[in-house]
Design a protein around this motif. Structure first.
Motif, mmCIF file in Angstrom:
data_model
loop_
_atom_site.group_PDB
_atom_site.id
_atom_site.type_symbol
_atom_site.label_atom_id
_atom_site.label_comp_id
_atom_site.label_asym_id
_atom_site.label_seq_id
_atom_site.Cartn_x
_atom_site.Cartn_y
_atom_site.Cartn_z
ATOM 1 N N ARG A 133 0.815 -1.219 0.000
ATOM 2 C CA ARG A 133 0.000 0.000 0.000
ATOM 3 C C ARG A 133 0.851 1.272 0.000
ATOM 4 N NH1 ARG A 133 -1.394 4.133 -0.378
ATOM 5 N NH2 ARG A 133 -3.368 5.185 0.088
ATOM 6 N N PHE A 134 1.976 1.240 0.743
ATOM 7 C CA PHE A 134 2.793 2.444 0.901
ATOM 8 C C PHE A 134 4.210 2.200 0.378
ATOM 9 C CE2 PHE A 134 -0.314 2.675 4.408
ATOM 10 C CZ PHE A 134 -0.910 3.889 4.106
ATOM 11 N N LYS A 135 4.766 3.219 -0.257
ATOM 12 C CA LYS A 135 6.126 3.101 -0.777
ATOM 13 C C LYS A 135 7.159 3.220 0.331
ATOM 14 C CE LYS A 135 8.058 6.565 -2.945
ATOM 15 N NZ LYS A 135 8.406 7.587 -3.964
ATOM 16 N N ASP A 136 6.946 4.132 1.282
ATOM 17 C CA ASP A 136 7.936 4.432 2.312
ATOM 18 C C ASP A 136 7.514 3.809 3.642
ATOM 19 O OD1 ASP A 136 9.237 5.997 0.408
ATOM 20 O OD2 ASP A 136 8.078 7.774 0.971
ATOM 21 N N VAL A 137 7.900 2.554 3.858
ATOM 22 C CA VAL A 137 7.489 1.878 5.104
ATOM 23 C C VAL A 137 8.645 1.272 5.885
ATOM 24 C CG1 VAL A 137 5.152 1.371 4.320
ATOM 25 C CG2 VAL A 137 6.974 -0.269 3.857
ATOM 26 N N GLY A 138 9.808 1.058 5.262
ATOM 27 C CA GLY A 138 10.923 0.459 5.977
ATOM 28 C C GLY A 138 10.718 -1.031 6.212
ATOM 29 N N GLN A 139 11.290 -1.534 7.318
ATOM 30 C CA GLN A 139 11.255 -2.970 7.613
ATOM 31 C C GLN A 139 9.824 -3.454 7.865
ATOM 32 O OE1 GLN A 139 13.154 -4.069 11.275
ATOM 33 N NE2 GLN A 139 13.250 -6.252 10.762
ATOM 34 N N THR A 140 9.472 -4.572 7.263
ATOM 35 C CA THR A 140 8.149 -5.165 7.468
ATOM 36 C C THR A 140 8.274 -6.622 7.895
ATOM 37 O OG1 THR A 140 7.997 -5.791 5.135
ATOM 38 C CG2 THR A 140 7.036 -3.668 5.765
ATOM 39 N N LEU A 141 7.189 -7.139 8.465
ATOM 40 C CA LEU A 141 7.142 -8.545 8.836
ATOM 41 C C LEU A 141 6.768 -9.392 7.623
ATOM 42 C CD1 LEU A 141 5.506 -7.937 12.281
ATOM 43 C CD2 LEU A 141 7.600 -9.227 11.946
ATOM 44 N N PRO A 142 7.271 -10.640 7.544
ATOM 45 C CA PRO A 142 7.151 -11.434 6.310
ATOM 46 C C PRO A 142 5.838 -12.202 6.184
ATOM 47 C CG PRO A 142 8.452 -12.626 7.903
ATOM 48 C CD PRO A 142 8.137 -11.299 8.539
ATOM 49 N N PHE A 143 4.718 -11.503 6.376
ATOM 50 C CA PHE A 143 3.411 -12.129 6.158
ATOM 51 C C PHE A 143 2.402 -11.045 5.819
ATOM 52 C CE2 PHE A 143 4.044 -11.888 10.874
ATOM 53 C CZ PHE A 143 3.122 -10.904 11.167
ATOM 54 N N ASP A 144 1.191 -11.450 5.504
ATOM 55 C CA ASP A 144 0.116 -10.524 5.153
ATOM 56 C C ASP A 144 -1.014 -10.718 6.161
ATOM 57 O OD1 ASP A 144 -2.055 -9.141 4.110
ATOM 58 O OD2 ASP A 144 -1.663 -9.744 2.034
ATOM 59 N N ASP A 145 -1.223 -9.721 7.020
ATOM 60 C CA ASP A 145 -2.261 -9.846 8.054
ATOM 61 C C ASP A 145 -3.633 -9.376 7.581
ATOM 62 O OD1 ASP A 145 -2.263 -7.022 8.214
ATOM 63 O OD2 ASP A 145 -0.860 -7.012 9.889
ATOM 64 N N GLY A 146 -3.721 -8.934 6.324
ATOM 65 C CA GLY A 146 -5.010 -8.567 5.765
ATOM 66 C C GLY A 146 -5.396 -7.116 5.912
ATOM 67 N N ALA A 147 -4.545 -6.297 6.537
ATOM 68 C CA ALA A 147 -4.890 -4.885 6.748
ATOM 69 C C ALA A 147 -3.667 -4.012 6.491
ATOM 70 C CB ALA A 147 -5.400 -4.662 8.169
ATOM 71 N N ALA A 148 -3.859 -2.933 5.741
ATOM 72 C CA ALA A 148 -2.782 -1.973 5.494
ATOM 73 C C ALA A 148 -2.884 -0.768 6.416
ATOM 74 C CB ALA A 148 -2.803 -1.515 4.042
ATOM 75 N N LEU A 149 -4.077 -0.543 7.005
ATOM 76 C CA LEU A 149 -4.314 0.548 7.950
ATOM 77 C C LEU A 149 -4.909 -0.054 9.219
ATOM 78 C CD1 LEU A 149 -5.962 3.032 5.425
ATOM 79 C CD2 LEU A 149 -3.675 3.249 6.404
ATOM 80 N N ILE A 150 -5.496 0.772 10.064
ATOM 81 C CA ILE A 150 -6.222 0.230 11.204
ATOM 82 C C ILE A 150 -7.388 -0.632 10.711
ATOM 83 C CG2 ILE A 150 -5.613 2.077 12.801
ATOM 84 C CD1 ILE A 150 -8.397 3.279 12.301
ATOM 85 N N THR A 151 -7.806 -1.553 11.545
ATOM 86 C CA THR A 151 -8.933 -2.393 11.200
ATOM 87 C C THR A 151 -9.785 -2.609 12.441
ATOM 88 O OG1 THR A 151 -9.576 -4.432 10.059
ATOM 89 C CG2 THR A 151 -7.813 -4.606 11.682
ATOM 90 N N GLN A 152 -10.922 -3.275 12.293
ATOM 91 C CA GLN A 152 -11.837 -3.404 13.420
ATOM 92 C C GLN A 152 -11.192 -4.147 14.573
ATOM 93 O OE1 GLN A 152 -14.978 -5.602 11.303
ATOM 94 N NE2 GLN A 152 -14.693 -7.255 12.781
ATOM 95 N N VAL A 153 -11.506 -3.740 15.781
ATOM 96 C CA VAL A 153 -10.921 -4.359 16.966
ATOM 97 C C VAL A 153 -11.370 -5.805 17.061
ATOM 98 C CG1 VAL A 153 -10.816 -2.152 18.189
ATOM 99 C CG2 VAL A 153 -12.813 -3.638 18.500
ATOM 100 N N GLY A 154 -10.529 -6.634 17.682
ATOM 101 C CA GLY A 154 -10.887 -8.031 17.896
ATOM 102 C C GLY A 154 -10.836 -8.886 16.655
ATOM 103 N N SER A 155 -10.135 -8.438 15.610
ATOM 104 C CA SER A 155 -10.089 -9.191 14.353
ATOM 105 C C SER A 155 -9.088 -10.340 14.385
ATOM 106 C CB SER A 155 -9.716 -8.258 13.195
ATOM 107 O OG SER A 155 -10.707 -7.281 12.991
#
Length: 338
Positions: free
Chosen positions: A229-251
């Motif tokens: 989603r973003f070009k300038d993010v730096g180090q990331t974790l090696p998986f996809d949690d399904g959300a690029a921004l905040i998401t609903q609590v308790g997900s």
């Protein structure tokens, strides 16, 4: 006859004593009138209190956290640790209720509707050279000050985002979180309470183990979805949690004590003033106090924008009490009086 009367008297006394309610040797708590037990919840044997409760006015759901003790901070061998995380033993002397999730947009709106409160972002509380507004994400990933960013308009520069009632409230300062808590009879968790509850009986770097990459499914953090989603993010974790921004609590999956989003989604304000050195071994769960104007307040838990360093159980962040960002929120505590 005298012996017969004595026997009958003792028998009568025994029957009466058996019929009376038995008083437990353990302290039994009483649920305050503002709360109801969550449907289907169990009762805690030590306190006699329900393990999950609902605060009727705010709608906040809280989980009972037992008394106990733990080692706070991180060992010197822990990767990405900070010098302000030296280990020491903390004693949680009283059980307490902690928010099952972060405070949501809908819950914060209930507070604002009743009180007509204006957050620091809306009221223009000074923050360095800024007044009205908050720091919000730009399309490329950096943050810039926005005059229209607030809890009502969290991502004004991102056209795809729409506010959701079940999202965590953001762009709230420590001052805002404190006012919400006081209005409903809550408190902000102390730093010791927060880390004790986040660890949920563990002593590893993360409550799921020692490796950050094993945290898939436990929280909304900076990962491959964020990178796409973003070009300038730096180090990331090696998986996809399904959300690029905040998401609903308790997900995501809760920790062992049934608490959601103790890692990720939003950084969470706690009561404490930031101090570089923890107290000595055996300190209780009290908040650290000092001159907040010199050292700021503490945030815990990492956010949707955080990599492994800040998602560890011992990780600490500090900002001034008026600070607000699109990755800062909070959860609340209800103390149980001894």
């Amino acid at each position: 006859m005298k012996h017969r009367m004595t026997f009958l008297g003792l028998l009568f006394l025994a029957v009466v004593m058996f019929a009376l309610p038995q008083v437990s040797t353990q302290q039994q708590g009483r649920l305050p009138d503002a709360y109801i037990a969550a449907p289907g919840t169990a009762t805690d044997a030590a306190t006699g209190l329900p393990k999950r409760v609902i605060h009727k006015l705010s709608g906040v759901v809280l989980v009972l956290i037992p008394a106990g003790e733990f080692v706070m901070g991180s060992p010197k061998s822990e990767a990405n640790r900070l010098n302000s995380e030296d280990q020491h033993r903390r004693v949680i002397r009283q059980p307490f209720y902690l928010g099952e999730t972060e405070v949501t947009v809908a819950q914060f709106r209930r507070f604002v509707t009743v009180t007509r409160y204006k957050t620091d972002a809306e009221a223009g509380t000074p923050l360095d050279r800024f007044t009205v507004g908050s720091f919000a994400a730009e399309p490329h990933g950096d943050r810039e000050w926005s005059l229209v960013a607030s809890w009502r308009n969290p991502f004004p520069n991102l056209k795809e985002y729409r506010v959701r009632d079940n999202h965590p409230v953001i762009h709230v300062s420590w001052n805002d979180a404190k006012r919400f808590a006081e209005h409903f009879g809550f408190q902000l968790p102390t730093e010791a309470q927060w880390e004790y509850a986040a660890r949920a009986g563990t002593q590893t770097s993360y409550f799921w183990g020692e490796k950050a990459e094993d945290g898939f499914g436990f929280g909304n953090v900076k990962d491959e979805r964020t990178r796409r989603r973003f070009k300038d993010v730096g180090q990331t974790l090696p998986f996809d949690d399904g959300a690029a921004l905040i998401t609903q609590v308790g997900s995501y999956r809760p920790n062992a004590w049934g608490l959601y989003d103790m890692v990720g989604n939003v950084l969470e304000w706690v009561e404490d003033v930031f101090v570089r050195c923890y107290p000595g071994d055996g300190a209780d769960e009290s908040a650290m106090t000092a001159d907040a104007s010199q050292s700021g307040r503490v945030l815990r838990g990492g956010s949707w924008l955080d990599s492994p360093m800040h998602t560890r159980s011992a990780a600490r962040v500090t900002m001034t009490a008026a600070a607000r960002r699109d990755f800062i929120g909070f959860r609340v505590v209800k103390r149980i009086e001894p």
